[in-house]
Design a protein around this motif. Structure first.
Motif, PDB file in Angstrom:
ATOM      1  N   UNK A 175       0.809  -1.228   0.000  1.00 38.54           N
ATOM      2  CA  UNK A 175       0.000   0.000   0.000  1.00 38.54           C
ATOM      3  C   UNK A 175       0.838   1.272   0.000  1.00 38.54           C
ATOM      4  N   UNK A 176       2.080   1.164   0.473  1.00 38.09           N
ATOM      5  CA  UNK A 176       2.968   2.327   0.495  1.00 38.09           C
ATOM      6  C   UNK A 176       3.841   2.423  -0.750  1.00 38.09           C
ATOM      7  N   UNK A 177       3.636   1.500  -1.692  1.00 38.71           N
ATOM      8  CA  UNK A 177       4.408   1.515  -2.930  1.00 38.71           C
ATOM      9  C   UNK A 177       5.737   0.786  -2.863  1.00 38.71           C
ATOM     10  N   UNK A 178       5.993   0.047  -1.782  1.00 39.43           N
ATOM     11  CA  UNK A 178       7.245  -0.696  -1.673  1.00 39.43           C
ATOM     12  C   UNK A 178       7.307  -1.763  -2.762  1.00 39.43           C
ATOM     13  N   UNK A 179       8.451  -1.873  -3.386  1.00 37.79           N
ATOM     14  CA  UNK A 179       8.641  -2.849  -4.451  1.00 37.79           C
ATOM     15  C   UNK A 179       9.010  -4.214  -3.859  1.00 37.79           C
ATOM     16  N   UNK A 180       8.717  -5.270  -4.587  1.00 34.80           N
ATOM     17  CA  UNK A 180       9.046  -6.613  -4.106  1.00 34.80           C
ATOM     18  C   UNK A 180      10.495  -6.997  -4.428  1.00 34.80           C
ATOM     19  N   UNK A 181      11.432  -6.207  -3.948  1.00 34.83           N
ATOM     20  CA  UNK A 181      12.841  -6.371  -4.297  1.00 34.83           C
ATOM     21  C   UNK A 181      13.372  -7.765  -3.986  1.00 34.83           C
ATOM     22  N   UNK A 182      13.116  -8.248  -2.795  1.00 34.00           N
ATOM     23  CA  UNK A 182      13.633  -9.557  -2.414  1.00 34.00           C
ATOM     24  C   UNK A 182      12.912 -10.672  -3.177  1.00 34.00           C
ATOM     25  N   UNK A 183      11.623 -10.536  -3.371  1.00 32.11           N
ATOM     26  CA  UNK A 183      10.870 -11.523  -4.144  1.00 32.11           C
ATOM     27  C   UNK A 183      11.367 -11.562  -5.589  1.00 32.11           C
ATOM     28  N   UNK A 184      11.669 -10.404  -6.156  1.00 31.59           N
ATOM     29  CA  UNK A 184      12.228 -10.356  -7.506  1.00 31.59           C
ATOM     30  C   UNK A 184      13.587 -11.041  -7.564  1.00 31.59           C
ATOM     31  N   UNK A 185      14.393 -10.852  -6.528  1.00 28.87           N
ATOM     32  CA  UNK A 185      15.707 -11.498  -6.480  1.00 28.87           C
ATOM     33  C   UNK A 185      15.550 -13.016  -6.459  1.00 28.87           C
ATOM     34  N   UNK A 186      14.591 -13.509  -5.698  1.00 32.53           N
ATOM     35  CA  UNK A 186      14.327 -14.950  -5.645  1.00 32.53           C
ATOM     36  C   UNK A 186      13.887 -15.455  -7.016  1.00 32.53           C
ATOM     37  N   UNK A 187      12.970 -14.737  -7.623  1.00 36.30           N
ATOM     38  CA  UNK A 187      12.477 -15.109  -8.955  1.00 36.30           C
ATOM     39  C   UNK A 187      13.630 -15.155  -9.961  1.00 36.30           C
ATOM     40  N   UNK A 188      14.443 -14.130  -9.967  1.00 34.05           N
ATOM     41  CA  UNK A 188      15.542 -14.056 -10.924  1.00 34.05           C
ATOM     42  C   UNK A 188      16.563 -15.173 -10.697  1.00 34.05           C
ATOM     43  N   UNK A 189      16.821 -15.507  -9.440  1.00 28.48           N
ATOM     44  CA  UNK A 189      17.764 -16.586  -9.132  1.00 28.48           C
ATOM     45  C   UNK A 189      17.251 -17.922  -9.664  1.00 28.48           C
ATOM     46  N   UNK A 190      15.968 -18.167  -9.491  1.00 31.80           N
ATOM     47  CA  UNK A 190      15.379 -19.420  -9.965  1.00 31.80           C
ATOM     48  C   UNK A 190      15.276 -19.420 -11.489  1.00 31.80           C
ATOM     49  N   UNK A 191      14.795 -18.326 -12.063  1.00 30.41           N
ATOM     50  CA  UNK A 191      14.595 -18.246 -13.510  1.00 30.41           C
ATOM     51  C   UNK A 191      15.904 -18.315 -14.294  1.00 30.41           C
ATOM     52  N   UNK A 192      17.005 -17.951 -13.666  1.00 34.10           N
ATOM     53  CA  UNK A 192      18.298 -18.038 -14.340  1.00 34.10           C
ATOM     54  C   UNK A 192      18.706 -19.493 -14.572  1.00 34.10           C
ATOM     55  N   UNK A 193      18.130 -20.387 -13.803  1.00 34.70           N
ATOM     56  CA  UNK A 193      18.513 -21.813 -13.873  1.00 34.70           C
ATOM     57  C   UNK A 193      17.391 -22.717 -14.381  1.00 34.70           C
ATOM     58  N   UNK A 194      16.142 -22.376 -14.100  1.00 31.11           N
ATOM     59  CA  UNK A 194      15.018 -23.253 -14.421  1.00 31.11           C
ATOM     60  C   UNK A 194      13.894 -22.488 -15.122  1.00 31.11           C
ATOM     61  N   UNK A 195      13.085 -23.220 -15.878  1.00 33.00           N
ATOM     62  CA  UNK A 195      11.900 -22.628 -16.501  1.00 33.00           C
ATOM     63  C   UNK A 195      10.868 -22.357 -15.414  1.00 33.00           C
ATOM     64  N   UNK A 196      10.385 -21.129 -15.350  1.00 31.59           N
ATOM     65  CA  UNK A 196       9.370 -20.759 -14.357  1.00 31.59           C
ATOM     66  C   UNK A 196       8.021 -20.737 -15.054  1.00 31.59           C
ATOM     67  N   UNK A 197       7.082 -21.503 -14.505  1.00 26.27           N
ATOM     68  CA  UNK A 197       5.746 -21.585 -15.096  1.00 26.27           C
ATOM     69  C   UNK A 197       4.848 -20.454 -14.620  1.00 26.27           C
TER      70      UNK A 197
END
Length: 89
Positions: free
Chosen positions: A22-44
């Motif tokens: 609600x305050x506009x905070x970005x999902x920085x850590x969640x994006x980092x997790x996504x990018x780490x996984x997507x760099x190695x595996x196909x994300x559905x």
């Protein structure tokens, strides 16, 4: 600026949801997790929020390794970080 590249792979139905709080905070850590996984595996699919993340990898992915990569990239999300596979019930 935050950017996110989503690729598609065989045997995946891609879906992605990225949100702020609600305050506009970005999902920085969640994006980092996504990018780490997507760099190695196909994300559905993935849902990324500042306080949680749900990442679904293709069924042929090494689920334990995908979880490890996500947890290392987003250590403070703890139990709010879920990594599953398209083959999960």
């Amino acid at each position: 600026m935050v950017s996110l590249k989503v690729g598609t792979g065989r045997d995946t139905r891609p879906g992605l949801s990225v949100g702020t709080d609600f305050d506009g905070a970005r999902p920085t850590e969640a994006l980092a997790a996504y990018q780490a996984v997507a760099a190695r595996y196909a994300v559905a699919a993935a849902t990324l929020m500042p306080d949680r993340a749900a990442i679904v990898v293709a069924k042929q992915a090494d689920l334990a390794r995908a979880r490890e990569l996500a947890e290392k990239a987003a250590p403070t999300l703890g139990t709010a970080l879920k990594v599953t596979t398209t083959g999960a019930p």
